[in-house]
Design an enzyme around this catalytic site. Structure first.
Site, PDB file in Angstrom:
ATOM      1  N   LYS A 128       0.869  -1.184   0.000  1.00  0.00           N
ATOM      2  CA  LYS A 128       0.000   0.000   0.000  1.00  0.00           C
ATOM      3  C   LYS A 128       0.901   1.228   0.000  1.00  0.00           C
ATOM      4  O   LYS A 128       2.067   1.151   0.410  1.00  0.00           O
ATOM      5  CB  LYS A 128      -0.870   0.010   1.257  1.00  0.00           C
ATOM      6  CG  LYS A 128      -2.076   0.917   1.167  1.00  0.00           C
ATOM      7  CD  LYS A 128      -3.245   0.275   0.450  1.00  0.00           C
ATOM      8  CE  LYS A 128      -4.344   1.274   0.177  1.00  0.00           C
ATOM      9  NZ  LYS A 128      -5.530   0.638  -0.405  1.00  0.00           N
ATOM     10  N   ASP A 168      -6.775   4.542  -4.749  1.00  0.00           N
ATOM     11  CA  ASP A 168      -7.463   4.433  -3.459  1.00  0.00           C
ATOM     12  C   ASP A 168      -8.058   5.823  -3.220  1.00  0.00           C
ATOM     13  O   ASP A 168      -8.255   6.583  -4.193  1.00  0.00           O
ATOM     14  CB  ASP A 168      -6.489   4.011  -2.340  1.00  0.00           C
ATOM     15  CG  ASP A 168      -7.199   3.649  -1.037  1.00  0.00           C
ATOM     16  OD1 ASP A 168      -7.827   2.586  -0.976  1.00  0.00           O
ATOM     17  OD2 ASP A 168      -7.143   4.433  -0.067  1.00  0.00           O
ATOM     18  N   SER A 380      -8.267  -5.830 -10.351  1.00  0.00           N
ATOM     19  CA  SER A 380      -6.897  -5.388 -10.633  1.00  0.00           C
ATOM     20  C   SER A 380      -6.037  -6.598 -10.998  1.00  0.00           C
ATOM     21  O   SER A 380      -5.217  -6.539 -11.921  1.00  0.00           O
ATOM     22  CB  SER A 380      -6.283  -4.695  -9.408  1.00  0.00           C
ATOM     23  OG  SER A 380      -6.639  -3.339  -9.381  1.00  0.00           O
TER      24      SER A 380
HETATM   25  P1  NDP Z   1     -12.648   8.166  -3.016  1.00  0.00           P
HETATM   26  O1  NDP Z   1     -11.580   9.140  -2.807  1.00  0.00           O
HETATM   27  O2  NDP Z   1     -13.145   7.916  -4.404  1.00  0.00           O
HETATM   28  O3  NDP Z   1     -13.909   8.529  -2.106  1.00  0.00           O
HETATM   29  C1  NDP Z   1     -13.856   8.651  -0.719  1.00  0.00           C
HETATM   30  C2  NDP Z   1     -15.216   9.161  -0.268  1.00  0.00           C
HETATM   31  O4  NDP Z   1     -15.307   9.092   1.138  1.00  0.00           O
HETATM   32  C3  NDP Z   1     -15.452  10.612  -0.642  1.00  0.00           C
HETATM   33  O5  NDP Z   1     -16.811  10.775  -0.937  1.00  0.00           O
HETATM   34  C4  NDP Z   1     -15.059  11.343   0.636  1.00  0.00           C
HETATM   35  O6  NDP Z   1     -15.670  12.620   0.800  1.00  0.00           O
HETATM   36  C5  NDP Z   1     -15.641  10.387   1.639  1.00  0.00           C
HETATM   37  N1  NDP Z   1     -15.070  10.585   2.962  1.00  0.00           N
HETATM   38  C6  NDP Z   1     -13.776  10.684   3.320  1.00  0.00           C
HETATM   39  N2  NDP Z   1     -13.677  10.839   4.643  1.00  0.00           N
HETATM   40  C7  NDP Z   1     -14.940  10.818   5.119  1.00  0.00           C
HETATM   41  C8  NDP Z   1     -15.518  10.897   6.391  1.00  0.00           C
HETATM   42  N3  NDP Z   1     -14.749  11.050   7.466  1.00  0.00           N
HETATM   43  N4  NDP Z   1     -16.863  10.795   6.504  1.00  0.00           N
HETATM   44  C9  NDP Z   1     -17.631  10.615   5.409  1.00  0.00           C
HETATM   45  N5  NDP Z   1     -17.148  10.557   4.167  1.00  0.00           N
HETATM   46  C10 NDP Z   1     -15.829  10.646   4.037  1.00  0.00           C
HETATM   47  O7  NDP Z   1     -12.137   6.786  -2.358  1.00  0.00           O
HETATM   48  P2  NDP Z   1     -12.600   5.304  -2.647  1.00  0.00           P
HETATM   49  O8  NDP Z   1     -14.058   5.267  -2.900  1.00  0.00           O
HETATM   50  O9  NDP Z   1     -11.675   4.724  -3.652  1.00  0.00           O
HETATM   51  O10 NDP Z   1     -12.258   4.588  -1.266  1.00  0.00           O
HETATM   52  C11 NDP Z   1     -13.169   4.565  -0.163  1.00  0.00           C
HETATM   53  C12 NDP Z   1     -12.761   3.470   0.810  1.00  0.00           C
HETATM   54  O11 NDP Z   1     -12.759   2.200   0.148  1.00  0.00           O
HETATM   55  C13 NDP Z   1     -11.358   3.603   1.404  1.00  0.00           C
HETATM   56  O12 NDP Z   1     -11.351   3.080   2.712  1.00  0.00           O
HETATM   57  C14 NDP Z   1     -10.509   2.698   0.500  1.00  0.00           C
HETATM   58  O13 NDP Z   1      -9.328   2.253   1.150  1.00  0.00           O
HETATM   59  C15 NDP Z   1     -11.497   1.569   0.277  1.00  0.00           C
HETATM   60  N6  NDP Z   1     -11.239   0.749  -0.887  1.00  0.00           N
HETATM   61  C16 NDP Z   1     -11.174   1.295  -2.136  1.00  0.00           C
HETATM   62  C17 NDP Z   1     -10.980   0.498  -3.240  1.00  0.00           C
HETATM   63  C18 NDP Z   1     -11.046   1.033  -4.619  1.00  0.00           C
HETATM   64  O14 NDP Z   1     -11.081   0.202  -5.555  1.00  0.00           O
HETATM   65  N7  NDP Z   1     -11.104   2.319  -4.839  1.00  0.00           N
HETATM   66  C19 NDP Z   1     -10.728  -0.945  -3.080  1.00  0.00           C
HETATM   67  C20 NDP Z   1     -10.907  -1.437  -1.733  1.00  0.00           C
HETATM   68  C21 NDP Z   1     -11.111  -0.595  -0.696  1.00  0.00           C
HETATM   69  P3  NDP Z   1     -14.829  13.974   0.594  1.00  0.00           P
HETATM   70  O15 NDP Z   1     -14.868  14.228  -0.863  1.00  0.00           O
HETATM   71  O16 NDP Z   1     -15.557  14.958   1.414  1.00  0.00           O
HETATM   72  O17 NDP Z   1     -13.427  13.722   1.127  1.00  0.00           O
END
Ligand code: NDP
Length: 448
Positions: A128, A168, A380
């Site tokens: 990571k 991520d 992936s």
């Molecule tokens: P993105 O950056 O696309 O989206 C993250 C989202 O979460 C945004 O809407 C962000 O809002 C919101 N967010 C962040 N912090 C908070 C909070 N404290 N409370 C509420 N909303 C919040 O990330 P991903 O969708 O890619 O990833 C989301 C999660 O999934 C992470 O934990 C990641 O590690 C996990 N994950 C992702 C994968 C992937 O394929 N992308 C694979 C496996 C796991 P804002 O815009 O306001 O920051």
């Protein structure tokens, strides 16, 4: 609570060696607790110091990322890559760009990734990375220059047989594109398998962008079906976040017959009991706007400040898809009081340990992210396979493989929970099933 002397000693050492790294401690503790029943039956793990090696990353790289902002000023961020475990394949795991990124966050994610990648059945080790860079409010040019600088250092540590990063939080197709372009230029050749989450025209896999969210729903559907004889059909669903994982989880839950009534970003959440129009959310996010804009566009929707309050909305199914520790005791209590049937994690470690205990003890269905969000890394892995074969599969073909993988992950976790005497506890099951394969590979490879 740990009860064996072996796990207690390993955990104490983790705390001593990694002072102040609370996220990493939390992730390790949860896994050690789950592993206790099998450690008694498999004394060879202690004999070969498997746990001691399992909790220590093979390598942690941290580096300076200097970049020039639009005013011509040089700014500096810190980049990281943890190469956690390569027992079963090249390191594999995403890159996160967010101000909260630290060695602790990257280590917890790399540790979880090792177990997750093992569960996918594909040959991928755990890694990571990321940086404490905040892409919010930065111009296109600033984001591009940052990504280029980041890769100018990272390139020497990655490669298709060594370590394969992806996206991520804060790293989507745009950032992967800039980083892959820089990598290609530095190494002087097209080495597609060195990064995944690439754009479709240059070696990306169809279905990758939707894979984590869709995979989450396939997993949840399987769990509801096998453990409660029900499905998404007619259920009310909350999805936290509105990023890559959240929007496609909401899309698939809707396709499977559920009504998604709430979604959020880090500032607040939207609520609409008629169901949220996911395409509208996707458009808002593509324009890099806040989710509050949704309520201005859709008259039946309301916006509420405070993202954590989303869990007070009544629902049958909760899909946390935002970030770590986004649901605490209070959130879990609200869900239980409102008669929620299950919580399936889309983000990594979204529930605090107290929230997990409440949810499991109240008899809700519960799956840890390392099992239910493994769809992204699985596709992936399929992207790497297609790059090696120099061909690309149709979206339907990828989706079919994704469904099979998610079913298999459910089965492996469920069967392992039965064998460990805690049938249906998918947290324990996923930790055990993921661990066994890596541990056996480590024993076979000797003291490395
Ligand atoms: P993105 O950056 O696309 O989206 C993250 C989202 O979460 C945004 O809407 C962000 O809002 C919101 N967010 C962040 N912090 C908070 C909070 N404290 N409370 C509420 N909303 C919040 O990330 P991903 O969708 O890619 O990833 C989301 C999660 O999934 C992470 O934990 C990641 O590690 C996990 N994950 C992702 C994968 C992937 O394929 N992308 C694979 C496996 C796991 P804002 O815009 O306001 O920051």
């Amino acid at each position: 609570m740990l009860s064996s002397n072996y796990t207690k000693k390993v955990y104490e050492d983790v705390v001593l060696r990694n002072p102040g790294e609370s996220e990493f401690h939390q992730a390790v503790l949860e896994v050690l607790e789950s592993l206790e029943p099998i450690l008694e039956k498999r004394p060879e793990f202690e004999k070969h110091s498997i746990l001691e090696r399992f909790v220590e990353p093979e390598r942690l790289i941290s580096f300076r990322v200097p970049w020039v902002d639009d005013e011509g000023k040089i700014r500096v961020n810190r980049g990281y890559r943890v190469q956690f475990n390569s027992a079963i394949g090249p390191y594999k795991g995403g890159l996160r760009f967010h101000p909260s990124v630290s060695a602790s966050v990257i280590k917890f994610l790399g540790f979880e990734q090792t177990l997750k990648n093992s569960l996918t059945t594909l040959p991928m080790g755990g890694g990571k990375g990321g940086a404490d860079f905040n892409p919010k409010g930065k111009s296109e040019g600033e984001v591009m220059r940052f990504c280029q600088s980041f890769m100018t250092e990272l390139y020497r540590h990655i490669g298709q047989f060594v370590d394969v990063p992806a996206g991520d939080i804060g790293v989507g197709a745009r950032e992967v594109g800039y980083m892959f372009g820089t990598y290609k230029r530095i190494v002087g050749g097209y080495e597609g398998g060195a990064m995944t989450g690439k754009g479709i025209p240059f070696g990306g896999s169809l279905g990758r962008v939707k894979a984590t969210g869709y995979g989450l729903c396939y997993f949840a559907e399987e769990s509801m079906n096998r453990q409660r004889g029900t499905s998404f059909l007619g259920k009310t669903v909350i999805v936290s976040g509105s990023g890559n994982v959240a929007v496609y989880a909401a899309e698939k839950a809707t396709q499977l017959g559920a009504t998604v009534v709430a979604m959020s970003d880090s500032d607040g959440y939207i609520y609409d009991n008629h169901g949220i129009d996911v395409n509208e959310v996707i458009k808002i996010k593509a324009d890099r706007q806040r989710i509050s804009v949704y309520a201005d566009k859709v008259p039946t929707a309301a916006y509420n400040e405070g993202s954590k309050n989303i869990w007070s909305v009544k629902c049958d199914i909760a899909l946390p898809c935002a970030t770590q520790n986004e649901m605490d005791k209070q959130g879990a209590k609200s869900l239980i009081e409102n008669g929620c049937l299950g919580v399936f994690e889309g983000s990594n470690m979204p529930l605090t340990p107290e929230a997990i205990a409440l949810v499991i003890n109240a008899g809700l269905l519960y799956s840890p992210g390392k099992a239910s969000n493994a769809g992204g890394v699985s596709v992936s892995g399929l992207e790497m396979s297609q790059n090696s074969l120099r061909l690309s599969w149709s979206e339907a073909e990828v989706d079919m493989k994704l469904r099979d993988i998610m079913k298999n992950i459910f089965n492996a976790s469920f069967e392992a929970s039965k064998e460990a005497g805690c049938e249906g506890n998918l947290m324990a099951g996923a930790n055990i099933a993921g661990f066994l394969k890596v541990a056996e590979a480590m024993i076979a490879q000797g003291a490395v």
